[in-house]
Design an enzyme around this catalytic site. Sequence first.
Site, mmCIF file in Angstrom:
data_model
loop_
_atom_site.group_PDB
_atom_site.id
_atom_site.type_symbol
_atom_site.label_atom_id
_atom_site.label_comp_id
_atom_site.label_asym_id
_atom_site.label_seq_id
_atom_site.Cartn_x
_atom_site.Cartn_y
_atom_site.Cartn_z
ATOM 1 N N GLY A 36 0.843 -1.207 0.000
ATOM 2 C CA GLY A 36 0.000 0.000 0.000
ATOM 3 C C GLY A 36 0.874 1.250 0.000
ATOM 4 N N HIS A 37 1.861 1.284 0.903
ATOM 5 C CA HIS A 37 2.797 2.421 0.928
ATOM 6 C C HIS A 37 3.564 2.497 -0.388
ATOM 7 C CE1 HIS A 37 2.596 1.385 5.351
ATOM 8 N NE2 HIS A 37 2.339 2.677 5.390
ATOM 9 N N ASP A 153 -7.208 5.100 5.384
ATOM 10 C CA ASP A 153 -7.455 5.956 6.554
ATOM 11 C C ASP A 153 -8.272 7.146 6.075
ATOM 12 O OD1 ASP A 153 -5.900 4.540 8.608
ATOM 13 O OD2 ASP A 153 -4.246 4.945 7.242
ATOM 14 N N VAL A 183 -5.082 -0.358 -1.380
ATOM 15 C CA VAL A 183 -4.497 -1.529 -2.051
ATOM 16 C C VAL A 183 -4.919 -2.760 -1.248
ATOM 17 C CG1 VAL A 183 -2.359 -2.646 -2.785
ATOM 18 C CG2 VAL A 183 -2.551 -0.150 -2.870
ATOM 19 N N SER A 193 -0.345 -2.219 8.042
ATOM 20 C CA SER A 193 0.806 -2.663 8.849
ATOM 21 C C SER A 193 0.323 -3.583 9.964
ATOM 22 C CB SER A 193 1.525 -1.460 9.454
ATOM 23 O OG SER A 193 1.881 -0.572 8.426
HETATM 24 O O1 PAF Z 1 -1.218 7.181 8.234
HETATM 25 C C1 PAF Z 1 -0.153 7.155 8.903
HETATM 26 O O2 PAF Z 1 0.698 6.281 8.764
HETATM 27 C C2 PAF Z 1 0.077 8.244 9.939
HETATM 28 O O3 PAF Z 1 -1.110 8.617 10.565
HETATM 29 C C3 PAF Z 1 0.800 9.491 9.369
HETATM 30 C C4 PAF Z 1 -0.040 10.191 8.330
HETATM 31 C C5 PAF Z 1 2.133 9.071 8.780
HETATM 32 C C6 PAF Z 1 1.078 10.494 10.500
HETATM 33 O O4 PAF Z 1 1.865 9.932 11.487
#
Ligand code: PAF
Length: 283
Positions: A36-37, A153, A183, A193
């Site tokens: 996803g990241h 999110d 994703v 995660s």
């Molecule tokens: O979505 C996340 O992983 C966190 O909330 C973020 C946006 C990196 C802020 O710490």
Amino acid sequence: MQILKTKAALLKQVAACKQKEKTIGLVPTMGALHEGHASLVRRAVDENNVVFVSVFVNPTQFNNKEDLAKYPRTLDRDADLLASLGVDYVFAPSAEEMYTQEEMNTTFEFDFGGLDQVMEGKMRPGHFNGVVQIVSRLFLLIQPQKAYFGEKDYQQLAIIHRMVKIMPELQSLDIKIIDCPIVREASGLALSSRNERLSEKEKQIAVNISHILFESRQLTQSQSVKEVENWVIEQVNRVEGLTVEYYEIVDQSTLLPVTDFSHAIGCITVYCGPVRLIDNIKY
Ligand code: PAF
């Protein structure tokens, strides 16, 4: 790729990029990176001259100390992935580098316009305060043209859109927030995660969440919003091993309850054993 641990080192590289008139893309993360990241990072690499990824498990957004302690920290593995994706800089500061003790213990001032009063905000008081505190700080330090966030999110994303619109220090930076789609594994499970904490059996159970959400789309022609909400909650709770915390169908911008499905999104939080999972579906 360079790993930067201090604000001073970060600011030096940002200044060099700005001087060369490079466009900057930022992907804020808390590490424990997954596909996803990677999808956000690929898009950032495609659309900008230089990409910064922050890897920082932000203590101020955890309202549960145990959750903070258990959050996976995998910087070496994350750095390997980010290097392979073509990232230029990883910003991985310590908590002390980002916050004074006083900042850690005081509530960040921000007018959420009610966006923090529903769903995740109701269940995790103070969580979005910490998110706005860290993301606004990263934006001020890095001053990217574009910043990338996942739609998983969804409430966080809505709040970040509001943040860049209303925070005076950020308005002039004109940062474009890029919403990136969820994703999913081939099974339908939304990548997170937190999935790392699921056993294989729990993963198979968790797959039901997305299946039920997808199926609920079929009901929108014949049933009311309330009926669909209740149907989803009932179906998920029927699966052994899953317990719904909330399922709310709300407006995609205001996150307020809706009476029809146009511009609506359904947001769910479910416990699978001890692991709290979130997902959503646009109707
Ligand atoms: O979505 C996340 O992983 C966190 O909330 C973020 C946006 C990196 C802020 O710490």
